[in-house]
Design an enzyme around this catalytic site. Sequence first.
Site, PDB file in Angstrom:
ATOM      1  N   HIS A  80      10.425  33.689   5.132  1.00 13.26           N
ATOM      2  CA  HIS A  80       9.493  34.436   5.973  1.00 13.26           C
ATOM      3  C   HIS A  80      10.257  35.057   7.130  1.00 13.26           C
ATOM      4  O   HIS A  80      11.271  34.517   7.566  1.00 13.26           O
ATOM      5  CB  HIS A  80       8.423  33.523   6.581  1.00 13.26           C
ATOM      6  CG  HIS A  80       7.568  32.830   5.586  1.00 13.26           C
ATOM      7  ND1 HIS A  80       6.501  33.432   4.958  1.00 13.26           N
ATOM      8  CD2 HIS A  80       7.629  31.565   5.097  1.00 13.26           C
ATOM      9  CE1 HIS A  80       5.931  32.561   4.135  1.00 13.26           C
ATOM     10  NE2 HIS A  80       6.597  31.425   4.191  1.00 13.26           N
ATOM     11  N   HIS A 132      12.229  28.190   3.383  1.00 11.71           N
ATOM     12  CA  HIS A 132      11.727  26.816   3.348  1.00 11.71           C
ATOM     13  C   HIS A 132      11.015  26.547   2.035  1.00 11.71           C
ATOM     14  O   HIS A 132      10.823  27.439   1.209  1.00 11.71           O
ATOM     15  CB  HIS A 132      10.834  26.503   4.565  1.00 11.71           C
ATOM     16  CG  HIS A 132       9.480  27.136   4.555  1.00 11.71           C
ATOM     17  ND1 HIS A 132       8.469  26.744   5.411  1.00 11.71           N
ATOM     18  CD2 HIS A 132       8.945  28.136   3.814  1.00 11.71           C
ATOM     19  CE1 HIS A 132       7.395  27.472   5.186  1.00 11.71           C
ATOM     20  NE2 HIS A 132       7.653  28.328   4.230  1.00 11.71           N
ATOM     21  N   ASP A 175      17.254  30.477  12.840  1.00  9.75           N
ATOM     22  CA  ASP A 175      17.456  31.816  12.282  1.00  9.75           C
ATOM     23  C   ASP A 175      18.499  31.801  11.160  1.00  9.75           C
ATOM     24  O   ASP A 175      19.589  31.251  11.322  1.00  9.75           O
ATOM     25  CB  ASP A 175      17.897  32.760  13.403  1.00  9.75           C
ATOM     26  CG  ASP A 175      17.843  34.211  12.971  1.00  9.75           C
ATOM     27  OD1 ASP A 175      16.968  34.566  12.161  1.00  9.75           O
ATOM     28  OD2 ASP A 175      18.692  34.991  13.447  1.00  9.75           O
ATOM     29  N   HIS A 176      18.115  32.419  10.027  1.00  8.31           N
ATOM     30  CA  HIS A 176      18.977  32.485   8.837  1.00  8.31           C
ATOM     31  C   HIS A 176      19.368  31.108   8.323  1.00  8.31           C
ATOM     32  O   HIS A 176      20.471  30.909   7.801  1.00  8.31           O
ATOM     33  CB  HIS A 176      20.207  33.365   9.085  1.00  8.31           C
ATOM     34  CG  HIS A 176      19.857  34.818   9.142  1.00  8.31           C
ATOM     35  ND1 HIS A 176      19.198  35.380  10.214  1.00  8.31           N
ATOM     36  CD2 HIS A 176      20.010  35.816   8.245  1.00  8.31           C
ATOM     37  CE1 HIS A 176      19.001  36.669   9.972  1.00  8.31           C
ATOM     38  NE2 HIS A 176      19.469  36.951   8.782  1.00  8.31           N
ATOM     39  N   CYS A 227       4.066  27.824  -2.115  1.00  6.98           N
ATOM     40  CA  CYS A 227       5.004  27.348  -1.090  1.00  6.98           C
ATOM     41  C   CYS A 227       5.852  26.179  -1.592  1.00  6.98           C
ATOM     42  O   CYS A 227       6.823  25.789  -0.943  1.00  6.98           O
ATOM     43  CB  CYS A 227       4.253  26.932   0.168  1.00  6.98           C
ATOM     44  SG  CYS A 227       3.521  28.340   0.997  1.00  6.98           S
ATOM     45  N   HIS A 238      11.540  30.074  -0.660  1.00  8.06           N
ATOM     46  CA  HIS A 238      11.016  31.393  -0.312  1.00  8.06           C
ATOM     47  C   HIS A 238      11.214  31.531   1.195  1.00  8.06           C
ATOM     48  O   HIS A 238      11.449  30.538   1.884  1.00  8.06           O
ATOM     49  CB  HIS A 238       9.533  31.531  -0.689  1.00  8.06           C
ATOM     50  CG  HIS A 238       8.636  30.665   0.118  1.00  8.06           C
ATOM     51  ND1 HIS A 238       8.432  29.333  -0.145  1.00  8.06           N
ATOM     52  CD2 HIS A 238       7.912  30.927   1.235  1.00  8.06           C
ATOM     53  CE1 HIS A 238       7.604  28.825   0.751  1.00  8.06           C
ATOM     54  NE2 HIS A 238       7.279  29.764   1.607  1.00  8.06           N
ATOM     55  N   GLU A 260       3.582  33.273  10.572  1.00  6.22           N
ATOM     56  CA  GLU A 260       4.328  33.176   9.306  1.00  6.22           C
ATOM     57  C   GLU A 260       4.142  34.437   8.460  1.00  6.22           C
ATOM     58  O   GLU A 260       5.083  34.963   7.881  1.00  6.22           O
ATOM     59  CB  GLU A 260       3.850  31.950   8.532  1.00  6.22           C
ATOM     60  CG  GLU A 260       4.668  31.622   7.303  1.00  6.22           C
ATOM     61  CD  GLU A 260       4.198  30.335   6.672  1.00  6.22           C
ATOM     62  OE1 GLU A 260       5.026  29.457   6.441  1.00  6.22           O
ATOM     63  OE2 GLU A 260       2.978  30.184   6.408  1.00  6.22           O
TER      64      GLU A 260
HETATM   65 NI    NI Z   1       6.256  29.569   3.359  1.00  8.58          NI
END
Ligand code: NI
Length: 137
Positions: free
Chosen positions: A43, A16, A81-82, A35, A41, A126
């Site tokens: 998580h 995200h 997911d992914h 961010c 990036h 996160e």
């Molecule tokens: Ni983040």
Amino acid sequence: MPICYITRKEHFNAAHRLSRADWSDEKNEEVFGRCANKNWHGHNFILHVTVKGEPNPETGFIIDLKYLSKLIKKEITDHLDHKNLNLDDTFMFGILPSIENIAIQAWNKLEPHLPKGSLHCIKIVETENNDVTYYGE
Ligand code: NI
């Protein structure tokens, strides 16, 4: 009858970026820091779903955790997911993908499929330092 709280944990990995299109790059960097990185990036998110209720006298269960796990996958993690939460047409599309907003969306997707009043909270982890909990308020 006694009330218990039971939690099912699921994982999803996603990319995200926190930024607003109506803000300058400088303002996005100032508010969202790393961010706001333009090249994304990711998580390894952990989702906790807590359901409350009285244990069923026959099974001892508040809810069948296998059923809850399948429901969470179908309504939430299969959509996250992914994925790139900003770009992919998941349920975060068009919503700033902060963990607060992910938790609220997850609640909104899951709550209608559970017995009325039984969803207690949704927690999104996160990083080991940052998590958020939403109680539907
Ligand atoms: Ni983040």
